[in-house]
Motif scaffolding. Sequence first.
Motif, short mmCIF file in Angstrom:
data_model
loop_
_atom_site.label_atom_id
_atom_site.label_comp_id
_atom_site.label_asym_id
_atom_site.label_seq_id
_atom_site.Cartn_x
_atom_site.Cartn_y
_atom_site.Cartn_z
N GLY A 183 0.82 -1.21 0.00
CA GLY A 183 0.00 0.00 0.00
C GLY A 183 0.85 1.26 0.00
O GLY A 183 0.53 2.24 -0.68
N THR A 184 1.96 1.24 0.75
CA THR A 184 2.85 2.41 0.79
C THR A 184 3.50 2.65 -0.57
O THR A 184 3.59 3.80 -1.03
N VAL A 185 3.96 1.58 -1.21
CA VAL A 185 4.59 1.72 -2.53
C VAL A 185 3.60 2.29 -3.54
O VAL A 185 3.93 3.21 -4.31
N ILE A 186 2.38 1.77 -3.53
CA ILE A 186 1.35 2.29 -4.45
C ILE A 186 1.03 3.75 -4.12
O ILE A 186 0.91 4.60 -5.01
N GLY A 187 0.92 4.07 -2.82
CA GLY A 187 0.62 5.45 -2.42
C GLY A 187 1.73 6.41 -2.77
O GLY A 187 1.46 7.54 -3.23
N VAL A 188 2.99 6.01 -2.57
CA VAL A 188 4.13 6.87 -2.91
C VAL A 188 4.16 7.12 -4.42
O VAL A 188 4.35 8.25 -4.88
N THR A 189 3.94 6.06 -5.20
CA THR A 189 3.92 6.21 -6.67
C THR A 189 2.78 7.13 -7.10
O THR A 189 2.96 8.04 -7.92
N GLY A 190 1.58 6.89 -6.54
CA GLY A 190 0.43 7.73 -6.89
C GLY A 190 0.62 9.17 -6.46
O GLY A 190 0.26 10.10 -7.19
N GLY A 191 1.19 9.39 -5.26
CA GLY A 191 1.45 10.75 -4.79
C GLY A 191 2.43 11.49 -5.67
O GLY A 191 2.25 12.67 -5.96
#
Length: 416
Positions: A340-348
Motif C-alpha cells: 500500500g505504501t509503494v502504491i501510495g508513494v507512486t500515486g502521490g
Amino acid sequence: MNLPYQLFIALRYLKSKKKHRGISFNTVISISGVAVGVMALLVVLSVMSGFHEDLQKKILGANAHVVVVSYKGGIEDYSSVMEKLMNETNIVSMSPFVIGQVMVSAGKRAHGIFLRGIEPSSELKTTDILRHIKEGSIEEIITGDRRQKTEGRLPWIIIGRELASMLGVIAGDTINVISPVGEVGPLGMLPKVRRFKVVAVFEIGMFEYDTNLAFTDIRSAQEFFGYGNVVTGIQLRLDDIYKASLVRDSINKKMGFPYYARDWMQMNRNLFSALKLEKFAMFIILILIVLVASFNIVSTLMMNVMEKQKEIAILKAMGAKNQGIMMVFMFQGLLIGIVGTVIGVTGGYVLGKIINNYEIIKLPADVYYLSKLPVKMKLIDFIVVSFSAITISFLSTLYPSYYAAKLNPVEPLRYE
C-alpha cells in the motif's frame, strides 16, 4: 529461492480461497486504504512545501537577504558603513536604499504604497527585483537615470503590474507621487507632490508586492523625502541564504549601537512559522487516514486468524513455535502496509507532477498571494511518510499475531 515458511504462508494467506483466484477482497481493501492515505498525505505535504518555497522565492525576489539599519532612523555616513561590511564573510554584494510611504495617483485613481529609492547598478547585484520587469528594460532605467541628471527630465519610477492595473497606466505614462509629510505653510502642513515617469512595470507574482511597492532612483527619493544624503539602510546579498542569521549576529556584534541587522527569515518569521505549523498540523490530521487504514489491516488479520484456526493448529502440531505463528501474521500485515505504501508513494508522486506541470488548480492571487497551486516534492517527506505508514501497519499486526500464537491447537483438531 527457498522462502522462510512464515513468509511463504503469509503470501498464501493474502490470496483468496482456492475457488477464487487472485488476491482476496479484504486484502485489496486494506492495501487501498493505506495507499489512499499515503497518497493524500504526500500530496498535501508537497503542496505545503511548495507554498513555503514559492513564498520564499518571491519574498527574496523583492528583498535582500540581510538589511542593516539604524536606531536613529537613518544612516548618514553610509559609505564608511559599507566599507566595514566589506570585511564580513558570505557577503556577495550590497546596496543602499531609501524607503517611505507615499500615495500615487493617476487621474481620479489613487493608492497608498511604499516607495523605495535604489541604485540600479548595485540593486541588480543585490536583489532580483529588476529581473522581474515585464514592461520596459533595465537599460532604459539606467540610461533614463543618466538623462534625468543631465537634462533635468522627470524622475523615473517602476511600479507593479497590479498597481499599474489599478491606476490604469502603462510604461511611458506619468503619475503623481504624494508625500503626506511636506512643508509647513500658512494653512498648516502641505503635502509634497511630484510627477514621476513610469519607465517599467514589474511582476513578482505576489499580490502584496505587485500592489504596494514601487522603485525609483535613490537620489530622487532622498530629495523627495527631504533626507539629504541620509539612507534608510543597506541591503546585503549572501552566497548562502541559510547563513543569514549567522551574518546578522556577526554584524550586530561588530557594528554595535546604533546599527543593527535583520535577516529575511527574521523579517518574515510570522509567515514562515505559520506555514511550518500548518504543515505539521496537516501531517497529524492526514496520518489519521493511515490509522483508519490500519483498522482494516487489524480486521483482515483477525478474520484470517479465525478462518485459519485449523491450519494454525496443524502448524503447531508439526512443531511450529508461537514466535513462528506470530511471524506469519506479522509478515502478512507488513506486506499489506509495504504494498500500500509503494502504491501510495507512486500515486502521490504522479499526482504531484500532474498538478505542478499542468496547473490544473488555479488560486485567486489577491487571497493566497499565488496564482497557482505550487508543488514541491521533497525526499524527506516521502521518507517520513513511508516510514510512518509502514510502522503503523506493523503495529496493527501485533494484537492479531499475538492472538493467533496463543490459540490452543487441541480444540480445532479435536473433531478431525
